[in-house]
Every structure is written in structure tokens, then in C-alpha cells.
Design an enzyme around this catalytic site. Structure first.
Site, PDB file in Angstrom:
ATOM      1  N   ASP A 184     -18.479   1.235  -7.061  1.00  0.00           N
ATOM      2  CA  ASP A 184     -17.201   0.969  -7.715  1.00  0.00           C
ATOM      3  C   ASP A 184     -16.320   2.192  -7.492  1.00  0.00           C
ATOM      4  OD1 ASP A 184     -15.716  -0.774  -9.944  1.00  0.00           O
ATOM      5  OD2 ASP A 184     -15.476   1.346 -10.443  1.00  0.00           O
ATOM      6  N   ASN A 192      -3.180   1.548  -7.559  1.00  0.00           N
ATOM      7  CA  ASN A 192      -2.481   0.264  -7.664  1.00  0.00           C
ATOM      8  C   ASN A 192      -1.288   0.363  -8.613  1.00  0.00           C
ATOM      9  OD1 ASN A 192      -3.554  -1.579  -5.887  1.00  0.00           O
ATOM     10  ND2 ASN A 192      -5.049  -2.406  -7.318  1.00  0.00           N
ATOM     11  N   HIS A 197       0.183  -2.701  -4.949  1.00  0.00           N
ATOM     12  CA  HIS A 197      -1.007  -3.324  -4.368  1.00  0.00           C
ATOM     13  C   HIS A 197      -1.080  -3.173  -2.849  1.00  0.00           C
ATOM     14  CE1 HIS A 197      -2.596  -5.159  -8.023  1.00  0.00           C
ATOM     15  NE2 HIS A 197      -1.341  -5.407  -8.374  1.00  0.00           N
ATOM     16  N   ASP A 201      -4.452  -2.189  -1.173  1.00  0.00           N
ATOM     17  CA  ASP A 201      -5.118  -2.980  -0.132  1.00  0.00           C
ATOM     18  C   ASP A 201      -5.485  -2.108   1.069  1.00  0.00           C
ATOM     19  OD1 ASP A 201      -4.920  -5.232  -1.669  1.00  0.00           O
ATOM     20  OD2 ASP A 201      -3.273  -6.138  -0.549  1.00  0.00           O
ATOM     21  N   ASP A 227     -12.366  -3.643  -6.557  1.00  0.00           N
ATOM     22  CA  ASP A 227     -12.755  -2.396  -5.891  1.00  0.00           C
ATOM     23  C   ASP A 227     -14.272  -2.198  -5.930  1.00  0.00           C
ATOM     24  OD1 ASP A 227     -12.843  -2.008  -8.619  1.00  0.00           O
ATOM     25  OD2 ASP A 227     -12.182   0.075  -8.547  1.00  0.00           O
TER      26      ASP A 227
END
Length: 327
Positions: A184, A192, A197, A201, A227
Site C-alpha cells: 500500500d 491526489n 488524479h 494515475d 494504491d
């Protein structure tokens, strides 16, 4: 629908024991504009040739010495299992027409050849054959999309669970262990929230590339969503064999991310479970790795942890930075 160019570029094989018939058919096809025409007078070569070239249509004489057309079609069916048998039968025997269709031929041409009939039947059959191939490719693409993450191209959870099951079976047969590493990202939400975003990404795509580059070819690297990622190691002998790769993954993710004019930093926490030491089922191994991940987060992040061992102490996680990128 296939274009006329696609049809004229289709791969065609003419099979006949008469050189005159082959010459005539090749001339008919060339005059019509077909560009990829091959031929053979040896029926035993048809199946090996089709395996090699995957013809779009095979113009097959039914009456030949040695192997006849019906026997050749039987062999072709083994190659085209569940597919479209691209055979256009050539016969001078009216009684063979229905038999040819029952044997798997898609259509037939009567001898002596009628030019208009030849052109029409070949064109129509190629149109269907090429359309069938397009649909088969589309189906394959859809299946790939269903099993892979659209953003990173990595296996998704559905494919991952199958890969884990296969890895466990292999480990059991060969008396090895396997490791599940649950990752994680630390600080991803801040990226973000701060930059949007689109930047998030890009970070996820770079993380996927780094995980692949750091893992062995035989390992599975997957994205679970958000994530969260997972790496599956096969053929390990102990927890120690997973700790080394986990440390490399932590180090790889902590490298700076250069996106447009920004330099971004984040880290990862990893939870590890070992088969069969911790559990023997896919669900239990994932659950235990998830719990170990929680312990790694609670222990300060930017580290890995296994429930059967104390968390490995890593460099404290660096803070998110906004640094102009040098040009």
C-alpha cells in the site's frame, strides 16, 4: 466488416493433385487481385502448412491419391478446434457436395470451374472468415481487459487469485514455500488531493513499472485497486527469501517520481505472508498479509512486516516535496 483490401490480402492455399488445376486456379485468383496465394499438390503438407501460415481459406480438392480431402479436413479440425474451418471444397462429384459440408467444409466449388461462381464463393467465404477472426480478436481483447487493470496493465484481483492458486499448487508439488506481499502506498492520497488524479494515475503507472522491474520474471505483480498492489513469489525456502525482495520493493518505490515539472516522493508499506507456514488457502494468505501490512503502517510506514517477525526497520518515510524539475 473486412475491407476489399483485407480480402485481397488474405492468405490462400490451393490444394490439388493436378498441376493444370492449380495453375488455372492461381491464374483466376491473380487476375482478381489476390496477393497472397500458395499451392501444394501434396495433401499431407496441408496441416503443417496451415499450422505455420494460418490460411484464411484453403481451396481443397476432395479426390486426391494418398490422403483425400475428407481426411485432410479431419486433420484441419484438430488445428481449428472450436474455430472456423476455412475449407472451400473443390469437387467434380455432385454426390460429394453434401458430404463435404457435413465433413466441415464451409462451401464448395464445382468442377469444371465457373468463373463467376469461383469469384463469388471465395469472396463471400473470405468475408466471413475475416469477420470471424475480427470477432475472435475482439473477444480475446475483452477477456484481457477483464483480467487486467486498465491503468497499469497489471493483472487485476480476478487474475491474481488464479495466479496465487497456481503458485501454491506448484509450491506444494515441489515442496517449496510461496510468499504473498501486500503493498500500500504511503502518501498517495496527498498527491491526489494536492495535484489531482492525473498526477496520481502517473504515479501508479510508474509504481507498476518499478515493481515489475524489481521482481523476477516468474513472479506475479498485480494491482488490487486504488494504491494497493500485490507481489506473489514462488519457490522460496523461508521468510528470509521474501524479506530481501520486499526491501528492494520498498527502496524502489521511495525513489523520486519525476512528472512534468514536479518531483514527487512517497513510500510503500508491505505485509508478508508465507505459504504454508501462515496459511494454506488464498483467502487466508491475503488476509494475513493484509494484517501484516497494517502492522507495517502502524510501525511507522516505509517498511515491510510479517506477522511471524518484527517489522524491518527502514529509513523514515520522506515527506511529499514540490521541487521544480531542472530543464
Amino acid at each position: 466488416m473486412p475491407s476489399r483490401e483485407d480480402i485481397l490480402n488474405a492468405k490462400i492455399l490451393v490444394v490439388d493433385d493436378s498441376p493444370d488445376n492449380i495453375e488455372l486456379m492461381e491464374e483466376i485468383l491473380r487476375e482478381e487481385g489476390y496477393t497472397s496465394v500458395s499451392s501444394t499438390m501434396l495433401p499431407e503438407q496441408v496441416c503443417p502448412l496451415h499450422r505455420q501460415h494460418n490460411y484464411d481459406i484453403i481451396l481443397l480438392d476432395l479426390q486426391m491419391p494418398g490422403l483425400n480431402g475428407f481426411q485432410v479436413m479431419k486433420g484441419l479440425k484438430e488445428i481449428e478446434k472450436g474455430g472456423y474451418l476455412p475449407v472451400l471444397a473443390l469437387t467434380a462429384q455432385p454426390s460429394f457436395k453434401i458430404a463435404a459440408l457435413e465433413a466441415g467444409a464451409r462451401d464448395f466449388i464445382s468442377k469444371p470451374f465457373d468463373l463467376l461462381e469461383v469469384h463469388k464463393r471465395i469472396h463471400n467465404m473470405l468475408e466471413v472468415r475475416l469477420l470471424y477472426k475480427e470477432l475472435a480478436q475482439y473477444s480475446k481483447t475483452q477477456q484481457e481487459l477483464a483480467l487486467h487493470d486498465a491503468l497499469t496493465g497489471l493483472p487485476n484481483r480476478r487474475l491474481l487469485e488464479d495466479r496465487i492458486e497456481t503458485t501454491l499448487q506448484h509450491a506444494s508439488r515441489n515442496h517449496h514455500k510461496a510468499a504473498i506481499m501486500y503493498l500500500d502506498l504511503d502518501g498517495f492520497k496527498a498527491i491526489n488531493d494536492t495535484y489531482g488524479h492525473a498526477y496520481g494515475d502517473e504515479v501508479l503507472k510508474i509504481v507498476a513499472q518499478r515493481l515489475l522491474a524489481t521482481s523476477r520474471k516468474e513472479d506475479t505483480v498485480a494491482r488490487l485497486g486504488g494504491d494497493e498492489f500485490m507481489v506473489v513469489l514462488g519457490e522460496v525456502n523461508s521468510l528470509a527469501d521474501a524479506q530481501g525482495p520486499a526491501a528492494k520493493l520498498v527502496e524502489a518505490v521511495s525513489e523520486p517520481f519525476f512528472i512534468n515539472d514536479l518531483t514527487l516522493r512517497l513510500s510503500t508499506s508491505i505485509g508478508i505472508s508465507i505459504y504454508p507456514d501462515d496459511a494454506e488457502s488464498v483467502e487466508s494468505l491475503i488476509s494475513i498479509a493484509d494484517y501484516a501490512l497494517y502492522e507495517a503502517k502502524r510501525g511507522g510506514k516505509n517498511r515491510f512486516c510479517a506477522t511471524s517477525a518484527s517489522p524491518a526497520q527502514m529509513v523514515p518515510p520522506p515527506k511529499l516535496e514540490l521541487v521544480p524539475r531542472r530543464r
